[in-house]
Write a protein that holds these residues in place. Structure first.
Motif, PDB file in Angstrom:
ATOM      1  N   GLU A 111       0.828  -1.205   0.000  1.00  0.00           N
ATOM      2  CA  GLU A 111       0.000   0.000   0.000  1.00  0.00           C
ATOM      3  C   GLU A 111       0.866   1.260   0.000  1.00  0.00           C
TER       4      GLU A 111
ATOM      5  N   GLN B 224      -1.536   0.807  -8.070  1.00  0.00           N
ATOM      6  CA  GLN B 224      -2.569  -0.093  -7.545  1.00  0.00           C
ATOM      7  C   GLN B 224      -1.872  -1.067  -6.605  1.00  0.00           C
ATOM      8  N   SER B 225      -2.471  -1.356  -5.470  1.00  0.00           N
ATOM      9  CA  SER B 225      -1.935  -2.436  -4.643  1.00  0.00           C
ATOM     10  C   SER B 225      -3.091  -3.256  -4.099  1.00  0.00           C
ATOM     11  N   PHE B 226      -2.860  -4.536  -3.902  1.00  0.00           N
ATOM     12  CA  PHE B 226      -3.876  -5.364  -3.233  1.00  0.00           C
ATOM     13  C   PHE B 226      -3.227  -6.632  -2.690  1.00  0.00           C
TER      14      PHE B 226
ATOM     15  N   ALA C 124       2.233   1.931  -3.364  1.00  0.00           N
ATOM     16  CA  ALA C 124       1.228   2.509  -4.265  1.00  0.00           C
ATOM     17  C   ALA C 124       1.039   3.995  -3.967  1.00  0.00           C
ATOM     18  N   ILE C 125       0.994   4.313  -2.688  1.00  0.00           N
ATOM     19  CA  ILE C 125       0.804   5.720  -2.286  1.00  0.00           C
ATOM     20  C   ILE C 125       2.028   6.555  -2.708  1.00  0.00           C
TER      21      ILE C 125
END
Lengths: 187, 382
Positions: free
Chosen positions: A28, A42-44, A31-32
């Protein structure tokens, strides 16, 4: 089978960690930080069982346009491994692109770890740096310093800003110091 | 460039907060998401005034929403998989009582076996409950759809509850860029209930007993109203687009590069992103994304599929006992008495969080010429 060639500007990152190590937070924050560098990101996560110690996967994608892909990263440009013992449990090198890079938190050299392929392997004893600076083995944010230095995909300044905005000040301060130390140390 | 980047669940919570519900109800335990947790934090920060109620189950969560909405409040809750299943009985009460509740469903698989990942079995299984169901492709669309949903639900001619469906993990746990509206006061006004409220001066009965004839009449009215809500959904979508400059097809369906294409893929939700990636690299296939599953936009779909040769459905659910998914049944049924019906193929994909990858979609398109009408197949990981 026709393969779908991904966007030429797309960079895909896979992070291996254990439950509780903060692999998801790493993804995360990447991504930020990428967004702060004026990129789309994008992250997940892909959780295993929800308990401490279980292998966890998290992904980040970076591109110069909105990312529509909704699938796990199977052909990463970069792989980050927060816990070297995972190399005996899962194949952390799976699918790494030719010319890609694998960064492992380990006191051993790449040769000692026996990880070979058409990609670069870098190791850094991030746990030691985390213990020295943070006082706890929190390796997820320091690892981002290694990613910034080794790949140049995201600036260390943006990583520091992402940590600062997403953690309580006291914790953020030491995490930023540790990330910077890893950044400076990594060759 | 968009303005911010955040997790899907946080974005959903912020969008709900913009709508300033009077009451947020939560049963904050797995399979919940961060949505109500984040809303709790936003309410505690004093950003807007609302009652945050923690209850003892998902059954109670929706029951409390019904109580709040019947008393004239704007209410919000979120749920997922087993939680939605536990709400089942109360879902029908909410729509039957014509209560404009908005609920985010983080689409996740149902037990057993126990599985925490994404598919649509939870909300598809609730398709006959009288709730409007809108499926979103991106976090941005979730944000915009939550805001639109209050406008749709509270429309005097509709007064129905709405489920905003967002794929578990693919959207709830993704961090991605989006524009978060700052002020929606021009779009969504304060809720002023005329049919259900608590006022000692004007006592009223909510959810009464009904003999067969009035019961049937009210059920027919419910059915007619959810059909009619299609027009309201379109209008609320268009009005929103005027203010915020974002559109999702016509609000009911989205056609992506379908012109002059012989093959059309039909799907819903976040999987549409993968399909678009594939379509951009070939010139023979288009996408028809169904956003509104309830009401089912029959006319829009028939028009979009007119003259097409092959329709490939990719769906993350299975209607057990029919060997096919719910979308397949519905797409076939609307082609009854239609001339030159296309060949319709059904692929059950993404069950229990399995990837339906761009490579898989390529293969499915390439092999579609060899498949016969009515072909049903499960996509399995190799």
């Amino acid at each position: 089978m026709t393969s779908t060639a991904p966007s030429t500007t797309l960079k895909q990152i896979r992070i291996h960690g254990r439950g509780g190590q903060g692999a998801v937070t790493s993804a995360e924050l990447l991504a930020i930080a990428a967004f702060k560098d004026n990129k789309y990101s994008q992250s997940f996560p892909f959780f295993g069982v929800a308990r401490r110690g279980a292998p966890v996967l998290a992904f980040t994608r970076i591109d110069d346009h909105f990312i529509r892909l909704r699938q796990q990263v199977k052909d990463p440009d970069y792989v980050l491994v927060l816990d070297a013992t995972l190399t005996g449990v899962v194949d952390v090198t799976e699918g790494i692109k030719k010319g890609g890079m694998l960064i492992i938190n380990s006191s051993k050299t790449p040769e000692e770890l026996g990880l070979k392929g058409d990609f670069t392997v870098k190791t850094e004893d991030i746990t030691k740096i985390a213990l020295d600076i943070i006082g706890k083995p929190f390796v997820n944010t320091p690892m981002l310093g290694a990613f910034s230095k080794a790949t140049g995909e995201i600036t260390i300044e943006s990583i520091e800003a992402a940590i600062k905005e997403n953690m309580p000040k006291k914790i953020a301060d030491t995490n930023i110091l540790a990330a910077r130390e890893v950044y400076n140390n990594l060759r | 460039m968009t303005k911010t980047v955040m997790e899907g669940s946080l974005a959903a919570a912020k969008a709900a907060a913009l709508c300033e519900p009077d009451m947020v109800v939560a049963y904050p335990i797995t399979p919940q998401t961060h949505i109500v947790e984040n809303l709790g934090k936003i309410i505690a920060s004093g950003k807007f005034k609302a009652k945050h109620i923690e209850v003892d189950s998902e059954f109670s969560a929706l029951s409390a929403c019904i109580g709040g909405s019947a008393a004239g409040s704007r209410v919000f809750t979120a749920t997922a998989s087993q939680g939605l299943a536990l709400m089942n009985e109360v879902l029908f009460a909410a729509s039957g009582m014509r209560l404009p509740i908005v609920m985010v469903v983080a689409n996740r698989a149902l037990s057993a076996p126990i599985n925490i990942w994404n598919d649509w079995q939870d909300s598809i299984s609730a398709r006959d409950s009288g709730w409007i169901q809108l499926y979103c492709e991106t976090v941005q669309e979730v944000v915009d759809t939550i805001i639109q949903s209050y406008k749709i639900a509270e429309d005097k001619n509709i007064l129905l509850p709405v489920m905003v469906c967002m794929d578990g993990f693919f959207l709830t746990h993704v961090v991605e860029p989006l524009d978060m509206p700052e002020d929606i006061s021009k779009y969504l006004k304060k809720y002023k209930p005329e049919h259900a409220f608590l006022d000692p001066e004007k006592p009223q009965t909510q959810g009464p007993f009904a003999f067969p004839k009035p019961y049937a009449e009210l059920r027919k009215d419910l059915s007619d109203t959810i059909d009619a809500s299609a027009g309201t959904i379109k209008k609320c979508h268009d009005d929103y687009a005027k203010l915020f400059n974002r559109t999702y097809g016509n609000g009911l369906i989205e056609e992506y590069k379908t012109k002059d294409k012989k093959t059309i893929i039909i799907t819903m939700g976040s999987l549409s992103g993968n399909v678009k990636e594939v379509i951009d690299k070939r010139d023979d296939t288009g996408l028809l994304r169904i956003k509104s599953f309830r009401p089912f936009p029959k006319k829009d779909i028939l028009t979009a599929l007119k003259g097409k040769e092959t329709v490939i459905i990719l769906e993350k659910n299975i209607s057990l006992g029919t060997s096919c998914g719910a979308l397949f049944d519905e797409i076939r049924s609307i082609h009854c008495n239609v001339k030159d019906t296309p060949k319709i193929l059904d692929y059950i994909v993404g069950i229990g969080g399995m990837d339906c990858r761009t490579d898989d979609i390529e293969t499915i398109i390439n092999e579609s010429t060899t498949k016969k009408d009515g072909h049903i197949e499960w996509l399995m990981e190799k």
